[in-house]
Structure formats: C-alpha cells, structure tokens
Design a protein around this motif. Structure first.
Motif, PDB file in Angstrom:
ATOM      1  N   GLN A  46       2.299  -6.276  -1.655  1.00  0.00           N
ATOM      2  CA  GLN A  46       1.187  -6.229  -0.604  1.00  0.00           C
ATOM      3  C   GLN A  46       0.319  -7.122  -0.450  1.00  0.00           C
ATOM      4  OE1 GLN A  46       0.192  -1.967  -0.353  1.00  0.00           O
ATOM      5  NE2 GLN A  46       2.240  -1.153  -0.290  1.00  0.00           N
ATOM      6  N   GLY A  55       1.154 -10.200  -0.056  1.00  0.00           N
ATOM      7  CA  GLY A  55       1.567 -11.334   0.780  1.00  0.00           C
ATOM      8  C   GLY A  55       2.391 -12.249   0.367  1.00  0.00           C
ATOM      9  N   PRO A  97      -5.288  -9.555   1.934  1.00  0.00           N
ATOM     10  CA  PRO A  97      -5.137 -10.218   0.732  1.00  0.00           C
ATOM     11  C   PRO A  97      -6.327 -10.134  -0.352  1.00  0.00           C
ATOM     12  CG  PRO A  97      -4.319 -11.639   2.312  1.00  0.00           C
ATOM     13  CD  PRO A  97      -4.991 -10.153   3.017  1.00  0.00           C
TER      14      PRO A  97
END
Length: 315
Positions: A27, A29, A120
């Motif tokens: 998650q 990225g 992030p």
C-alpha cells in the motif's frame, strides 16, 4: 517507493505475520521485496517468492542470522537500505527488536505498529493503549515501519513468482550470542493465527481451575487458549498465553473472555475480534462494553454447561 519487508520465520516456515506486512508494504505504492535472513532458510525464501505482490526475495543465509539476533541483523538491514525507501517489519518481538536499531543507525524516526497506510508518508497508529488513533506523517527520506498484523489482510501465499537473490552482510557483530530458548508447545492453534480464541482471567482462581474449566471449552471449539495479564501474573499459565497490549494482539472471528474484567491493556489486544463473547458475574465489568454477547453469571457453572452443549451439538 520500494519497500523491504522483514520475513518472520523459524528457518523452515514463513510465518503469517509476514503476509500482513507484505499487504501494508504494497500500500506504500511501489515494489515489495522480502528479506529472508537466517541459516538454512532456502525453503523460507522459496515460500516467500510465491507470496502475491512480491517481486524479489533477498536471501541472507548465514549462521550469524540463524537466531535472529538484532545485533547481527541490524547491520545487514542498514547496508541493504541504500537501495530501499522503506523497511517494513511485523510488530512481533523480532520486528520490535530490530526496527529501532535500524532507525537509529539511519538517523530517522520509526513509525510504530501502523494500522493503515493513508499515503506513502502518512499512517495511522494506536496511542493511549489503543483508546485513540493518531494520524502521523513522516518527513524522513527513508521510512522505518512496524505493522500490526491484525489490521491488514494477509497476502495470498500463492500467485507470486519473485526472483530469489543472495544477500550478504557483516555477519556476526560479536555483541551477543544465543544461549537457548524455552518454548511452550501446544497442539492448539497459535493465538495470533487462531480463528477462535477462549481466554481466561484471574476469576478462575488457580492454575488448576484455569486448566480444568478452560481447556475443555477450547477443545470443544478447536480454539486457541489465551489469558489476561492478571491470570498470567498470578501464575495460572505461562507468559505466551497473554493477550493484550503487553501480550499478543489478536483479532479472531470469535473471542470468548471468561472471568476477564476488561482492563484497558487487555481490550487493546482483542477488541478488533469480529465477535466478542464475555462471561462474568459482574454485570458492570468493562468487558461488557465491547462484547457482542454477554453472559452474567458464575463462570464455574456457565462454562462447563456451555462446553457440554457445544460438545453435544457437534455430535
């Protein structure tokens, strides 16, 4: 952003805590790589390579890493971090031991036990024993993160086709040595992986009563057996039974709290369970505030009766 995930393993089997950590790392990225540091751990690396979402596995196979001593693992991770934006470890004893050392060596802040990835560089994490959730943002170039496994779905153990590359580090730092481990063995499911958990509290009165009352219930349900901190402190069961902020964080499909009042530190470790059943003679016990089903009464009567009915229903 490429993330390096610390594999939780025993040199033979990849542990489930790794899977939730892979989900969290994904998650962020970017690519997700897994570090398998151990000795004779090729089978672990091969299992890690099959995990969905993983593109590379680094295998650091060295006797110095066999027992996961943080003093040896930290220099290895720090050396590898030149090629990574984030180091993500499960919030297990191993991860909690290693991550602060890596963060200190890199002179960055650690983000501990995240519950979600908002971006992030932005995460949520529990504070005040889980009674509040903080949203935190890290401005460091490299993120050092530990992950609460119950907050993320487990990545699939099949479907990946990652490459396996050898990695090396300084090896034995000469700062510590492994002397031995005394582990509790049980045929019951491990608490952090069990779908059903029954936990007992100090109200059971003694170690003998704990086992007499709780074990048949656990056997009838095929459940993992846990305990409150008070029961552990009273010597009813070993420390590794403890569920709570200072024990194991669990989130089973069914959690049964027997004779547990519901101290904050205990609730912090189990309140994410899907269904919570509480049995306590004190109808003002805090555990009832989070319970989906509550039985007020004498546990020494209710639990054997419940066990008998469950056993009869199963035929």
């Amino acid at each position: 952003m490429t993330a390096l995930v610390l594999a939780e393993h025993d040199n033979a089997v990849l542990k489930d805590a790794t899977l939730a950590t892979v989900t969290a790392a994904g998650q962020l990225g970017g690519e997700v790589h897994i570090l398998v540091a151990g000795s004779g751990a090729r089978a672990v690396a091969e299992a890690a390579a099959k995990v969905a979402g993983v593109s590379k596995v680094l295998l650091a196979d060295d006797p110095a890493y066999k027992d996961a001593l943080a003093e040896n693992l930290a220099p290895l991770v720090v050396g590898l971090m030149a090629n990574y934006d984030a180091f993500v470890a499960p919030a297990t004893s191993r991860g909690k031991n290693l991550a602060p050392r890596v963060a200190a060596a890199l002179d960055v802040a650690q983000v501990s036990e995240i519950l979600s990835v908002e971006g992030p560089d932005t995460f949520t994490r529990p504070i005040y024993a889980g009674n509040a959730i903080a949203t935190v943002k890290s401005s460091d170039a490299k993120k050092i993160i530990t992950v609460r496994g119950t907050a993320f779905a487990k990545a699939a153990t099949e479907g990946g086709s990652a490459t396996i590359e050898d990695a090396s580090g300084p090896g034995d730092a000469g700062l510590s040595s492994f002397k031995g481990a005394e582990l509790t063995t049980s045929a019951r499911p491990e608490l952090t992986a069990a779908k059903i958990i029954v936990s007992g509290g100090r109200a059971l009165g003694s170690s003998e009563k704990f086992h007499e009352i709780m074990e048949p219930l656990a056997d009838a349900l095929g459940a993992g057996l846990g305990a409150s901190r008070a029961a552990v402190d009273a010597g009813y069961v070993p420390n590794d039974y403890q569920v709570g902020q200072t024990g194991k964080i669990v989130a089973p499909e069914l959690y049964m709290a027997v004779g547990i009042s519901g101290a904050i530190q205990h609730l912090a470790g189990m309140k994410d369970s899907k269904i919570i059943v509480a049995i306590n003679k004190d109808d003002d016990a805090p555990i009832f505030q989070v319970a989906d089903i509550g039985l007020v009464g004498d546990l020494f009567t209710l639990v054997p009766e419940l066990t008998t009915k469950i056993t009869a229903a199963k035929g």
